[in-house]
Write an enzyme that holds these catalytic residues in place. Structure first.
Site, PDB file in Angstrom:
ATOM      1  CG  PHE A  33      -5.997  -9.012   4.694  1.00  0.00           C
ATOM      2  CD1 PHE A  33      -5.575  -9.002   3.367  1.00  0.00           C
ATOM      3  CD2 PHE A  33      -5.392  -9.883   5.576  1.00  0.00           C
ATOM      4  CE1 PHE A  33      -4.550  -9.842   2.945  1.00  0.00           C
ATOM      5  CE2 PHE A  33      -4.377 -10.726   5.159  1.00  0.00           C
ATOM      6  CZ  PHE A  33      -3.955 -10.708   3.840  1.00  0.00           C
ATOM      7  CG  ASP A  58      -4.959  -4.652   9.878  1.00  0.00           C
ATOM      8  OD1 ASP A  58      -3.845  -4.125   9.674  1.00  0.00           O
ATOM      9  OD2 ASP A  58      -5.211  -5.831   9.583  1.00  0.00           O
ATOM     10  CE1 TYR A  99       3.638  -9.034   4.850  1.00  0.00           C
ATOM     11  CE2 TYR A  99       4.032  -9.767   7.100  1.00  0.00           C
ATOM     12  CZ  TYR A  99       3.235  -9.737   5.974  1.00  0.00           C
ATOM     13  OH  TYR A  99       2.046 -10.408   5.968  1.00  0.00           O
ATOM     14  CE  LYS A 100       0.568  -6.089   4.229  1.00  0.00           C
ATOM     15  NZ  LYS A 100       0.680  -6.904   3.017  1.00  0.00           N
ATOM     16  NE  ARG A 157      -1.763  -5.337  -3.385  1.00  0.00           N
ATOM     17  CZ  ARG A 157      -1.644  -5.911  -2.197  1.00  0.00           C
ATOM     18  NH1 ARG A 157      -2.533  -5.669  -1.239  1.00  0.00           N
ATOM     19  NH2 ARG A 157      -0.667  -6.746  -1.950  1.00  0.00           N
TER      20      ARG A 157
END
Lengths: 406, 406
Positions: free
Chosen positions: B124, B193, B218-219, B365
């Site tokens: 990422f 991560d 927040y995921k 996705r």
């Protein structure tokens, strides 16, 4: 000065209707807006919409639809108007501490021959701690000198000078233009921490020649608890800045998802990760409330409140020693009074619904926020304090107990 | 698999009542909880109380009364239960990016002989950007190698290995225990991560021997837009950690207001500035919703949803190429499909109320969040997509327009 006279001052106050924009609890006299600004009434509906509609219903689409993605720049531009900067010179991001770190790491990297970061002993602790960490990372020293010695300590081998414009405890204010000019003579960059001055005193960063600044969102800007902070860089200094902290939201094309980092143009590079949107949107309400008021009127009222507070304190609470400069140009918008028993006295005040705060070791700090502080508030606060002192209410054992946060 | 069969799976789903805890908009099929988790219904009242009572009425007193000051530790302890860590090993702070920076600066300082930070090309972007900045600050390199070459690239002079446990795009998952063990053979610390794995796949950091990790709020943790992130350090590694970023909230006695920084015991030192309280309290609601569900049941359902999605896609949308590993132990909880026209196809899907996301250059996705994703959601999403492909709806010119956030 009588209560009736204070009320007459409120009746004549051109800012009095701004108080209605804040949800102040009935019966409480709040003189701590310099620590946590009061709730702008508009924020209640804004936050409800942010939670239920923007997040709940529109979900990920709100990044574009509600322009969450643009909030750091949008709110930054609004804060720019408060501090005397131009569009594109201020951005909202992270905390004051982290923004200081960004600036210090970028500036120390620009001055590899420098031997130290310079700051003031007794500066707000996070400024000193951040500077110590940034200095250690750069392999240089942190030099702390007393306030009086700052100007003389600026040297060719100073990497950066970090100063808090209005001192969190004493309320003393530096002459920003004079110190910036002095530092420029040796090409030393100055970072101004505006946490106790943004929204508190007139600021004109452009006119003062200030190039770097940071500040707090949750004090005079009324952004809510722990609101994100802001960072300012004069336009001509932005392109050269490369903070050690570099994250995807500060990349020129974050959604290209590439390995190579290319700093976004301008202040965009000061963004790191994804911003806490809910806290950001609350901050915007606070900044909007500040922008709705006339800046000159705010500062004029701050001075009147200060003079009234210090006058009444001298008259009715003579055991306290004013530590804040009386010259309006040399101070911020709070008044600090030293007293050996400031801790229990402040607890007794809070119990009597007068909220100020204590700053170690012996300071009672009273914030004057002309957007919503009334002359009657000040009169009543001193009246309550005089009563606490006369009756020695503060000696109750429970007031000696320390809390987690002071 | 028919719609009726999908509904029958929902009727038999032991987790089905958890969906009622989320405010999903009627008519929308949300398969993007891996980017922004849905709103837990409980958060509406919590946030209203936080704004109107805690901030509005109780003001500064809420730091103690509502334990705002303890929220980073309190929520961290809750997240510890999600990731298989112990109390006092996780704290909530700042963003994922900034937490990576804290760990990398602390670890590179511990290994002055090291020559590089190691990570994966195509990791990422923020992980790579942060690592590049931390490496530059430490005067060492950032070495990026392909996924297949990671294990072989770990060397004595590697300062730290930074890996994302579940890849944000492909969904491929590393074998955490195997790589941690391999790195330990050369004493190289590994930072995991967990942004796409916390709340998505079973995690047991303790059992895997993991010492350092960060992750996103927040995921899958449903903490709200830009929710604060978390950082994990195994207890025995905490005392030696000295991040370059050090601020007053990470000091042992922040309210003593002293120049000298002394790191707080344990994870407290990972705090820097004042936390964005409103965003923190929303995160707590999301974590609570996650903790209310059985972890094994969540993972079992994730696998069933994945198998159903990929089966239906192969059958009804054969132009897409699955890029996510099919072996459940080697992937996360999202499924990614490559298609040259993924951008406009995703726009057409969103227009048809099916929310997934696009990841450059060619990936559609789809996130599977078993707390609130139903089997019917998956069936309908593929049905809509099959229709878009059959009718070539995605060729509308407006779907080619790029937005600020993808």
């Amino acid at each position: 000065m009588t209560l009736d006279e204070a009320r007459a001052r409120d009746a004549a106050d051109p800012l009095r209707h701004h108080r209605d924009g804040f949800a102040l609890p009935a019966g409480t006299i709040y003189l701590d807006g310099n620590s946590l600004g009061a709730l702008p009434r508009a924020a209640v509906a804004v936050m409800h919409d942010a939670v239920t509609r923007q997040w709940g219903e529109r979900l990920i689409r709100s990044w574009n639809e509600a322009d969450w993605i643009g909030a750091p720049q949008r709110i930054g531009d609004k804060i720019a108007r408060v501090v005397g900067a131009k569009d594109g010179e201020v951005i909202v991001a992270d905390s004051t501490s982290i923004n200081i770190f960004k600036l210090l790491t970028a500036l120390t990297a620009q001055r590899p021959e420098a031997t130290h970061i310079l700051s003031e002993s007794g500066n707000f602790p996070t400024d000193v701690h951040i500077a110590a960490g940034a200095a250690r990372a750069a392999g240089i020293d942190l030099r702390l000198v007393t306030r009086a010695d700052i100007a003389g300590a600026i040297a060719d081998d100073t990497a950066a000078l970090l100063l808090t414009h209005v001192h969190y405890k004493s309320g003393a204010r530096y002459d920003m233009a004079a110190l910036t000019t002095a530092a420029r003579a040796t090409s030393v960059p100055v970072i101004w921490d505006l946490s106790h001055s943004a929204g508190a005193v007139p600021l004109d960063l452009a006119a003062a020649g200030a190039e770097y600044a940071v500040g707090c969102g949750y004090k005079y800007l009324n952004g809510g608890p722990g609101a994100p902070a802001f960072v300012y860089v004069a336009r001509e200094r932005q392109a050269a800045l490369r903070p050690a902290l570099q994250g995807w939201m500060g990349d020129a094309r974050p959604f290209a998802f590439e390995d190579a980092y290319e700093p976004a143009p301008g202040m965009g590079r000061m963004l790191i990760g994804t911003a806490p949107v809910l806290s950001l949107l609350a901050l915007e309400c606070g900044v909007d409330a500040m922008l709705a008021a006339d800046r000159d009127a705010l500062w004029a009222k701050s001075q009147e409140l200060f003079d009234m507070l210090t006058g009444l304190m001298a008259e009715r609470c003579p055991d306290f020693t004013l530590v804040t400069p009386t010259d309006a140009e040399r101070r911020g918008s709070h008044a600090s009074f030293a007293h050996a028993d400031a801790w229990p006295i402040n607890r007794a005040l809070i119990d009597a619904q007068v909220i100020g705060d204590f700053r170690a070791p012996d300071v009672l700090r009273l914030g004057l926020t002309p957007l919503y502080t009334s002359f009657e508030d000040v009169w009543r606060a001193v009246d309550v304090l005089a009563d606490i002192m006369a009756n020695e209410t503060w000696r109750k054992p429970e007031y000696a107990v320390r809390s987690a946060v002071t």
